[in-house]
Structure formats: structure tokens, C-alpha cells
Motif scaffolding. Structure first.
Motif, mmCIF file in Angstrom:
data_model
loop_
_atom_site.group_PDB
_atom_site.id
_atom_site.type_symbol
_atom_site.label_atom_id
_atom_site.label_comp_id
_atom_site.label_asym_id
_atom_site.label_seq_id
_atom_site.Cartn_x
_atom_site.Cartn_y
_atom_site.Cartn_z
ATOM 1 N N PHE A 172 136.433 14.576 -90.903
ATOM 2 C CA PHE A 172 135.409 13.390 -90.818
ATOM 3 C C PHE A 172 135.300 12.837 -89.366
ATOM 4 O O PHE A 172 134.407 11.990 -89.268
ATOM 5 N N ASN A 173 135.770 13.436 -88.411
ATOM 6 C CA ASN A 173 135.559 12.888 -87.017
ATOM 7 C C ASN A 173 135.556 14.275 -86.201
ATOM 8 O O ASN A 173 136.083 14.138 -85.037
ATOM 9 N N ASP A 174 134.993 15.152 -86.407
ATOM 10 C CA ASP A 174 135.218 16.485 -85.792
ATOM 11 C C ASP A 174 133.845 16.531 -84.594
ATOM 12 O O ASP A 174 132.718 16.021 -84.938
ATOM 13 N N THR A 175 134.227 17.374 -83.502
ATOM 14 C CA THR A 175 133.321 17.342 -82.675
ATOM 15 C C THR A 175 133.405 18.996 -82.293
ATOM 16 O O THR A 175 134.328 19.799 -82.594
ATOM 17 N N SER A 176 132.344 19.630 -81.655
ATOM 18 C CA SER A 176 132.309 21.017 -81.389
ATOM 19 C C SER A 176 133.303 21.312 -80.252
ATOM 20 O O SER A 176 133.537 20.623 -79.316
ATOM 21 N N PRO A 177 134.054 22.333 -80.663
ATOM 22 C CA PRO A 177 133.798 23.552 -81.537
ATOM 23 C C PRO A 177 134.190 23.060 -82.949
ATOM 24 O O PRO A 177 135.434 22.789 -82.984
ATOM 25 N N PHE A 178 133.496 23.155 -84.070
ATOM 26 C CA PHE A 178 133.708 22.637 -85.301
ATOM 27 C C PHE A 178 134.834 23.380 -85.976
ATOM 28 O O PHE A 178 134.529 24.757 -85.933
ATOM 29 N N TYR A 179 135.814 22.976 -86.773
ATOM 30 C CA TYR A 179 136.802 23.503 -87.665
ATOM 31 C C TYR A 179 136.124 23.387 -89.241
ATOM 32 O O TYR A 179 135.586 22.425 -89.621
ATOM 33 N N GLY A 180 136.758 24.623 -89.765
ATOM 34 C CA GLY A 180 136.109 24.822 -91.197
ATOM 35 C C GLY A 180 136.901 23.660 -92.061
ATOM 36 O O GLY A 180 137.980 23.050 -91.824
ATOM 37 N N GLY A 181 135.931 23.187 -93.110
ATOM 38 C CA GLY A 181 136.414 22.261 -94.055
ATOM 39 C C GLY A 181 135.580 20.984 -93.814
ATOM 40 O O GLY A 181 135.656 19.962 -94.344
ATOM 41 N N ASP A 182 134.840 20.915 -92.572
ATOM 42 C CA ASP A 182 133.910 19.623 -92.245
ATOM 43 C C ASP A 182 133.041 19.359 -93.367
ATOM 44 O O ASP A 182 132.668 20.499 -93.974
ATOM 45 N N ARG A 183 133.061 18.102 -93.556
ATOM 46 C CA ARG A 183 131.691 17.701 -94.386
ATOM 47 C C ARG A 183 130.396 17.885 -93.387
ATOM 48 O O ARG A 183 130.474 17.315 -92.133
ATOM 49 N N ILE A 184 129.366 18.442 -93.823
ATOM 50 C CA ILE A 184 128.278 18.449 -93.119
ATOM 51 C C ILE A 184 127.097 18.132 -94.254
ATOM 52 O O ILE A 184 126.987 18.325 -95.436
#
Length: 389
Positions: A172-184
Motif C-alpha cells: 500500500f506504499n509501493d513505488t515503481s518498479p512495482f511488486y506483485g500484490g499491490d492494490r491498484i
């Protein structure tokens, strides 16, 4: 069985009674305990052993130093332990001992001769029993460093180019390059990001379910809650849906592009505090009936499921989709809910990473029965490969 529904958007969880894990799941846990015992035996005699590797809980390979002048270790305890747990055991002769490879591993990461060779930098090393070598992770342009390293250490080292690593804050605080499992998502709905693929031209895309959004739709990474309809509040651009397949017998998936998408996925047991717990994706392959996989949507989090079998084509949420497998919760609790669509389905590979098995497509209303789209088929349909970490 109740009608299957798509997993996009948000749904209230329906509590289900807990069920005891099945016999096969208990056996798998016993096998993991046995594998740890086998590893202790191997590690206790690193001069004669060359390491231990696994391919699932039911298959173990013990690597033994094959030099004629070296006495072979006594394998009776290993064979008894493996046999008692129902583990298939293979013994392979190797050239380099675990002791030798461990010493090289430690030397490589502290060798000042390798500290500054152009823009390249050693950021880690690991013993790989399968290749009987030390795999060295290197960032930057590695050609000169690779040559120098092989001059010093010979064929005992292998170079694995790796992007610069940094601390991340979770799904819930990811930035590029994004990891699998993110909420989009966006104001219309939320879904989950599964894996990244790399096409023939080297371009990476993020994969999610095809029923999530039409082509041309902008998508953001979202917070855990808040925003329109409590669907999460966008805080970083994830990309735009560029290619889509949905219904009509197609594989339910779409590709989101415009940013960078990494070859790792979040694997924490605790959905809300992922910290920096992520593992690299090593490969993609289909599962099998009776195998165990983890489903990992951004609403339900990482949940263990047992694969029922290959379903091929089913009607899910009014759309006729193909390439589907089905899986059932091992404890009676929900494993997939609305908002989990597109989330990764994976298995641990026993070598420090995960195997991409599929992406979530739909499930029963109580969330204990889910269907997912086969990842190898998705990759084949786009003439692409899984992005590895």
C-alpha cells in the motif's frame, strides 16, 4: 455450488467455519520439518557435502562431493529421514564442496579487488547447490567485473545482473518498479496487480484481470482504504490499460503499461504490514491437482489453497473465460474476495523465490472457492516471458 462472481471492487467478507487442514497439507508440513533436518545434516559436514536443494516439499536433492580421494558421507540417516516423510530423494555428485563454495561466497562480497570496476558493484552472493557454484548479484554494467571475477575465482562463480535494490514500504506504499500484490484502482473499482511480463522487445507490463478495466483506462496504486466508495485513494500512477482480453473464451487478463514493473511479489502473512518482505519471481509454470498454492490478492492477502484441477473454460460473472484452474481454501476461511481480481497465485520454489502459477479471476461469494487463469498460457498468448527478480 453457488454462482461464481468476479473479484473486482470491494465486498464484505462472509465468515466461514474453520476446517482442519487435510491429510496432504499435514504431510507437507511434516516434509518441511524433515527437510530442515536434512539440511542440518548436510550443513554439519560441509567438507563432504555440496549442499541441499528442493523442488517442492516432496522432492529433495542432496549434492555430494564426488572427488575420488574424499570418502563419501554416510547417507543412511538422510535416506531414513526422507523415506519416513515420503520424500523422493536424489543424490548427485558435484565438483565443489559446500565448505569451498561458502568460503568463496564470503570472499567475493568482501574482495576489495572487485570494489570498483566501472559502474558495476557486487551487492550479494549465494551458494547455489543446483549449479554447484556461487551466484553473485551485480548491479551496473557487469562485463568488466565479470571478467575480473572469473579470472580470480574461475568457474566457481556465476554472475546474476540485478537492479539496484532499495527499501520498500509494502503493497500500500509501493513505488515503481512495482511488486506483485499491490492494490491498484481508480474511482470506479479496485483490483490487484499480479505479475510482470516482458515481451519480445524487452518491454515490461503489469498483468491484472481482463475484467477490471477497458483499454485506455488510467490506473493508480491505492492506499489501504479511503477514497471514492472506500476503494482506496490513488497516490502514485501505476499506468494505463494498453491491451485487454476478456470473455468470449479468452484468457481473462490485461496488460498495464507506462511505468516499470518489477520481478518480485509481496509475500507477508500480514496484509497491512508488508514492510520489505518480498521475494523474486524465478519462473512461471502450471500447478497440478492436489498441489498447494498461495493466492495473494490485495484484499484477502496471502492465503493457502489446494488446487482442485484444471477447469479450462467457465462462465465467471457472466463472461466465458478459459485457461482456468480452481482452488479451495484449506481452512474454510476466504481466500479471494472482490478487489482480489488479478492478484498473484504462486508457490515457493525452495530456492529463495517463487513460481508464478496464475492470476485470480473469480470465486464463490464466501470466498472459499476460487478460479485463477493459468500464467504459462497468459505468457504464451502474448509471446512473452515472466519478469524475474
Amino acid at each position: 455450488m453457488a454462482a461464481l462472481g468476479l473479484l473486482a471492487s470491494t465486498m464484505t467478507a462472509v465468515e466461514a467455519a474453520r476446517a482442519s487442514p487435510g491429510d496432504e497439507h499435514a504431510r507437507e508440513r511434516d516434509q518441511l520439518v524433515a527437510i530442515e533436518r536434512l539440511r542440518q545434516v548436510v550443513d554439519s559436514d560441509p567438507v563432504r557435502f555440496a549442499g541441499l536443494s528442493t523442488n517442492g516439499a516432496g522432492h529433495v536433492t542432496v549434492h555430494v562431493l564426488g572427488a575420488a580421494a574424499t570418502a563419501r558421507p554416510d547417507l543412511r540417516e538422510i535416506r531414513q529421514t526422507a523415506g519416513a516423510a515420503g520424500i523422493t530423494l536424489t543424490v548427485v555428485d558435484q565438483r565443489h564442496s559446500l565448505d569451498e563454495l561458502t568460503r568463496i561466497q564470503r570472499a567475493v562480497v568482501s574482495d576489495q579487488r572487485l570494489a570498483a570496476v566501472g559502474s558495476a558493484r557486487v551487492i550479494g552472493a549465494r551458494v547455489d547447490p543446483e549449479t554447484n557454484s556461487v551466484v553473485v548479484r551485480v548491479t551496473g554494467k557487469a562485463a568488466a567485473l565479470t571478467l575480473k571475477m572469473q579470472q580470480i575465482y574461475g568457474d566457481t562463480v556465476r554472475i546474476q545482473p540485478t537492479p539496484e535494490l532499495f527499501e520498500t514500504l509494502g503493497r500500500f506504499n509501493d513505488t515503481s518498479p512495482f511488486y506483485g500484490g499491490d492494490r491498484i484502482g481508480n474511482p470506479t473499482k479496485i483490483c490487484s496487480y499480479g505479475f510482470s511480463l516482458t515481451n519480445l522487445y524487452g518491454i515490461r507490463y503489469g498483468i491484472t484481470a481482463g475484467h477490471c478495466w477497458p483499454e485506455g483506462t488510467p490506473v493508480s496504486v491505492t492506499r489501504a482504504d479511503g477514497g471514492t466508495g472506500d476503494r482506496g485513494e490513488g497516490y502514485d500512477v501505476f499506468g494505463t490499460v494498453q491491451f485487454r482480453r476478456n470473455g468470449g473464451g479468452a484468457l481473462d487478463n490485461e496488460l498495464i503499461g507506462g511505468r516499470d514493473y518489477g520481478g518480485l511479489i509481496w509475500v507477508s502473512d500480514i496484509l497491512w504490514s508488508d514492510g520489505n518482505i518480498a521475494l523474486p519471481v524465478h519462473e512461471a509454470r502450471a500447478s497440478c491437482s492436489g498441489c498447494y498454492v498461495y493466492v495473494n490478492g490485495s484484499v484477502s492477502g496471502k492465503r493457502l489453497a489446494k488446487v482442485n484441477g484444471f477447469e479450462d473454460c467457465m462462465t465467471v460473472g457472466g463472461a466465458y473465460s478459459c485457461g482456468l484452474w480452481s482452488a479451495t481454501s484449506t481452512d474454510g476461511q476466504p481466500i479471494c474476495r472482490h478487489g482480489d481480481s488479478g492478484g498473484p497465485v504462486f508457490a515457493y520454489d525452495g530456492r529463495g523465490g517463487v513460481v508464478a502459477v496464475g492470476i485470480l479471476t473469480g470465486g464463490s461469494e464466501d470466498g472459499t472457492f476460487c478460479v485463477y487463469t493459468d500464467m504459462p498460457r497468459i505468457l504464451s498468448s502474448w509471446q512473452s516471458t515472466i519478469t524475474t527478480g
